[in-house]
Scaffold this motif. Structure first.
Motif, PDB file in Angstrom:
ATOM      1  N   ASP A 151       0.691  97.716  88.535  1.00 17.71           N
ATOM      2  CA  ASP A 151       1.794  98.438  89.243  1.00 17.71           C
ATOM      3  C   ASP A 151       1.514  99.484  89.941  1.00 17.71           C
ATOM      4  O   ASP A 151       0.139  99.964  90.007  1.00 17.71           O
ATOM      5  CB  ASP A 151       3.044  98.633  88.182  1.00 17.71           C
ATOM      6  CG  ASP A 151       3.543  97.296  87.838  1.00 17.71           C
ATOM      7  OD1 ASP A 151       3.805  96.356  88.239  1.00 17.71           O
ATOM      8  OD2 ASP A 151       3.694  97.184  86.361  1.00 17.71           O
ATOM      9  N   GLY A 152       2.181 100.120  90.606  1.00 15.44           N
ATOM     10  CA  GLY A 152       2.132 101.558  91.118  1.00 15.44           C
ATOM     11  C   GLY A 152       1.280 101.698  92.313  1.00 15.44           C
ATOM     12  O   GLY A 152       0.720 102.548  92.749  1.00 15.44           O
ATOM     13  N   TRP A 153       1.198 100.418  92.981  1.00 21.13           N
ATOM     14  CA  TRP A 153       0.460 100.431  94.284  1.00 21.13           C
ATOM     15  C   TRP A 153       1.130 100.873  95.476  1.00 21.13           C
ATOM     16  O   TRP A 153       2.372 100.634  95.689  1.00 21.13           O
ATOM     17  CB  TRP A 153       0.081  98.838  94.608  1.00 21.13           C
ATOM     18  CG  TRP A 153      -1.050  98.489  93.528  1.00 21.13           C
ATOM     19  CD1 TRP A 153      -0.992  97.627  92.555  1.00 21.13           C
ATOM     20  CD2 TRP A 153      -2.717  99.070  93.465  1.00 21.13           C
ATOM     21  NE1 TRP A 153      -2.197  97.694  91.731  1.00 21.13           N
ATOM     22  CE2 TRP A 153      -3.161  98.278  92.378  1.00 21.13           C
ATOM     23  CE3 TRP A 153      -3.019  99.840  94.361  1.00 21.13           C
ATOM     24  CZ2 TRP A 153      -4.693  98.654  92.147  1.00 21.13           C
ATOM     25  CZ3 TRP A 153      -4.564 100.070  93.949  1.00 21.13           C
ATOM     26  CH2 TRP A 153      -5.152  99.611  92.856  1.00 21.13           C
ATOM     27  N   LEU A 154       0.419 101.627  96.282  1.00 18.50           N
ATOM     28  CA  LEU A 154       1.335 102.686  97.495  1.00 18.50           C
ATOM     29  C   LEU A 154       0.450 102.213  98.819  1.00 18.50           C
ATOM     30  O   LEU A 154      -0.631 102.111  98.839  1.00 18.50           O
ATOM     31  CB  LEU A 154       1.298 103.976  97.297  1.00 18.50           C
ATOM     32  CG  LEU A 154       1.896 104.397  95.871  1.00 18.50           C
ATOM     33  CD1 LEU A 154       1.621 105.816  95.420  1.00 18.50           C
ATOM     34  CD2 LEU A 154       3.267 104.081  95.860  1.00 18.50           C
ATOM     35  N   ARG A 155       1.263 101.754  99.618  1.00 19.28           N
ATOM     36  CA  ARG A 155       0.544 101.661 101.097  1.00 19.28           C
ATOM     37  C   ARG A 155       0.774 103.102 101.908  1.00 19.28           C
ATOM     38  O   ARG A 155       1.832 103.691 101.879  1.00 19.28           O
ATOM     39  CB  ARG A 155       1.671 100.723 102.088  1.00 19.28           C
ATOM     40  CG  ARG A 155       0.955 100.461 103.239  1.00 19.28           C
ATOM     41  CD  ARG A 155       1.743  99.417 104.169  1.00 19.28           C
ATOM     42  NE  ARG A 155       1.645  98.093 103.588  1.00 19.28           N
ATOM     43  CZ  ARG A 155       2.723  97.443 102.856  1.00 19.28           C
ATOM     44  NH1 ARG A 155       3.729  97.931 102.570  1.00 19.28           N
ATOM     45  NH2 ARG A 155       2.461  96.073 102.521  1.00 19.28           N
ATOM     46  N   PRO A 156      -0.438 103.690 102.240  1.00 21.19           N
ATOM     47  CA  PRO A 156      -0.375 104.788 103.151  1.00 21.19           C
ATOM     48  C   PRO A 156       0.292 104.653 104.239  1.00 21.19           C
ATOM     49  O   PRO A 156       0.310 103.744 104.908  1.00 21.19           O
ATOM     50  CB  PRO A 156      -2.155 105.093 103.454  1.00 21.19           C
ATOM     51  CG  PRO A 156      -2.663 103.743 103.509  1.00 21.19           C
ATOM     52  CD  PRO A 156      -1.820 102.762 102.358  1.00 21.19           C
ATOM     53  N   ARG A 157       0.987 105.967 104.812  1.00 23.00           N
ATOM     54  CA  ARG A 157       1.720 105.979 105.894  1.00 23.00           C
ATOM     55  C   ARG A 157       0.804 107.179 106.648  1.00 23.00           C
ATOM     56  O   ARG A 157       0.620 108.245 106.048  1.00 23.00           O
ATOM     57  CB  ARG A 157       3.074 106.291 105.622  1.00 23.00           C
ATOM     58  CG  ARG A 157       3.804 105.192 105.180  1.00 23.00           C
ATOM     59  CD  ARG A 157       5.149 105.495 104.845  1.00 23.00           C
ATOM     60  NE  ARG A 157       5.480 106.687 104.276  1.00 23.00           N
ATOM     61  CZ  ARG A 157       6.885 107.418 103.765  1.00 23.00           C
ATOM     62  NH1 ARG A 157       7.788 106.355 103.866  1.00 23.00           N
ATOM     63  NH2 ARG A 157       6.863 108.288 103.257  1.00 23.00           N
ATOM     64  N   GLY A 158       0.920 107.064 107.960  1.00 16.76           N
ATOM     65  CA  GLY A 158       0.483 108.003 108.925  1.00 16.76           C
ATOM     66  C   GLY A 158      -1.182 108.309 108.364  1.00 16.76           C
ATOM     67  O   GLY A 158      -1.916 107.411 108.274  1.00 16.76           O
TER      68      GLY A 158
END
Length: 430
Positions: free
Chosen positions: A168-175
């Motif tokens: 869990d806890g996966w994040l897609r970078p923005r900018g």
């Protein structure tokens, strides 16, 4: 056709390094960057200077930032660009790559001027699983996030909340937000587990490696913590610092397609000389490099080429550019698969194939490194004494959650290694 700006980004304030002229494909460092007392070159192959570098000189470094083989073909198709248009691919996927370098269209300040462009969006387990269904799906994810990850494997870059579990806890970078992990899979099902076992075992043999863990999905996925990223404790928001890196292929000015070619005078001897000349801690880095080659021989990794060794460039106290050897990565047994070549990416002594390595070649290997045979024997003894138990422990889940199949993959890996471990034992007893 317009120009391309090359920047460095540690946190959230990009610094202009230089510019690429698209028409001539030449690169010049920015005068303001050259005037800085703490400026560091993009590469050992591109020292700081006012004169521009021509197209052949810059291609090894910049093309070395891109994916290769099938992964590059899939990315080019997703972006609608020609595979050979490496500058176009760099600009299209210029926000996040190995190290701290950004490559953007000149004058494009939409993202660099906006602090709000930095951020992360959560990735659901279903989204995560779908990313690794095929090369095209991984390419779609990377194109959407404008990520470029060197190498040939099917991989994506994501950030991970350090307080969450591995699944869990996966994040897609923005900018311009930075990733913290590289996630990869393979068309050969066991490869993620094999690499996990090898990476975990390497640590028991005194080799510095990043943290790794396995994730279940449509295909098994290996997550590797990025050693060119440092997660900062700045309250609740995830803050990531980029660290400037390059691989040995870039440092020597070698095209990615020639990463398996033996350097003039021998690749081992050439890398050893580079370490002794430029490392801030040459004895420690030479030991790490030597151990890694011995470990790769033991596990049967014939694919440990120049792009599988990286360095962190820094400015030394006397103003000279120095480096530290980065942790080892891509440690995987290739000899388990008959389709893969048994030719060594870096010769050990005079041996071109892994099956030709014997005690005589290992003694020659010590000479190539410029160290004593006793030193190499000591490193080999540590590997012989720890690698099997390290693989067994990782396979049983001592280092983190594994699949039901992982203990059996570990057994097969150890069986494949036995003949080479006998060679190392014979060398150590000599």
């Amino acid at each position: 056709m317009g120009g391309i700006q090359v920047l460095r980004l540690a946190y959230d304030t990009p610094v202009c390094i230089g510019h690429i002229d698209r028409e001539s494909a030449t690169f010049a460092y920015d005068p303001g960057y050259l005037a800085k007392t703490d400026s560091v070159p993009l590469s050992l192959s591109l020292p700081l200077r006012a004169e521009p570098y021509d197209a052949p000189s810059i291609r090894p470094y910049f093309e070395g930032l891109l994916a290769e083989g099938t992964a590059r073909q899939a990315l080019a198709a997703e972006l609608g660009l020609a595979v050979e248009d490496y500058l176009g691919l760099l600009v299209a996927c210029g926000k996040e790559r190995i190290g701290d370098v950004l490559v953007l269209e000149a004058g494009d300040t939409r993202e660099t001027d906006s602090a709000e462009a930095m951020g992360y969006a959560p990735v659901s387990p279903d989204e995560l699983s779908a990313m690794f269904g095929s090369y095209s799906e991984a390419a779609e994810e990377n194109a959407a996030s404008r990520l470029s990850l060197a190498g040939t494997q099917n991989k994506v870059g994501l950030a991970h909340d350090p307080s969450a579990s591995p699944s869990d806890g996966w994040l897609r970078p923005r900018g311009l937000a930075a990733t913290t992990h590289i996630l990869k899979t393979s068309y050969l099902r066991d490869i993620p587990e094999i690499e996990y076992l090898c990476m975990r075992a390497a640590r028991t043999c005194g080799i510095a490696v990043p943290d790794t863990f396995l994730i279940a999905g449509q295909n098994p996925v290996l997550a590797v913590s990025r050693f060119d990223r440092v997660v900062q404790d700045r309250g609740t928001a995830l803050q990531v610092r980029r660290v400037h890196q390059e691989d040995m292929s870039q440092a020597f000015g070698i095209q990615p397609g020639s990463k398996y070619a033996e350097l003039v005078g021998g690749s081992v001897a050439s890398v050893a000389r580079l370490i002794k000349r430029f490392s801030t801690q040459p004895a420690q880095d030479l030991s790490q490099f030597a151990r890694a080659l011995l470990f790769n021989f033991a596990i049967g990794n014939c694919g440990a080429h120049l792009k599988n060794y990286s360095i962190e460039l820094v400015r030394g106290a006397n103003g000279r550019v120095r480096f530290r050897l980065a942790p080892m990565y891509d440690l995987v047994c290739t000899t388990r698969y008959p389709r893969f070549s048994r030719n060594l990416a870096m010769r050990i002594g005079g041996a071109q194939t892994i099956d030709d390595v014997d005690t005589e070649q290992l003694e020659a290997y010590a000479r190539d490194l410029g160290v004593t045979t006793k030193a190499v024997r000591n490193w080999a003894e540590e590997i012989v004494g720890n690698v099997v138990s390290g693989i067994e422990a990782a396979g049983e889940g001592a280092c983190g959650e594994v699949f039901e199949s992982t203990p059996y993959v570990a057994e097969g890996l150890i069986e494949d290694m036995l003949p080479r471990l006998e060679v190392l034992r014979s060398f150590c007893s000599g």
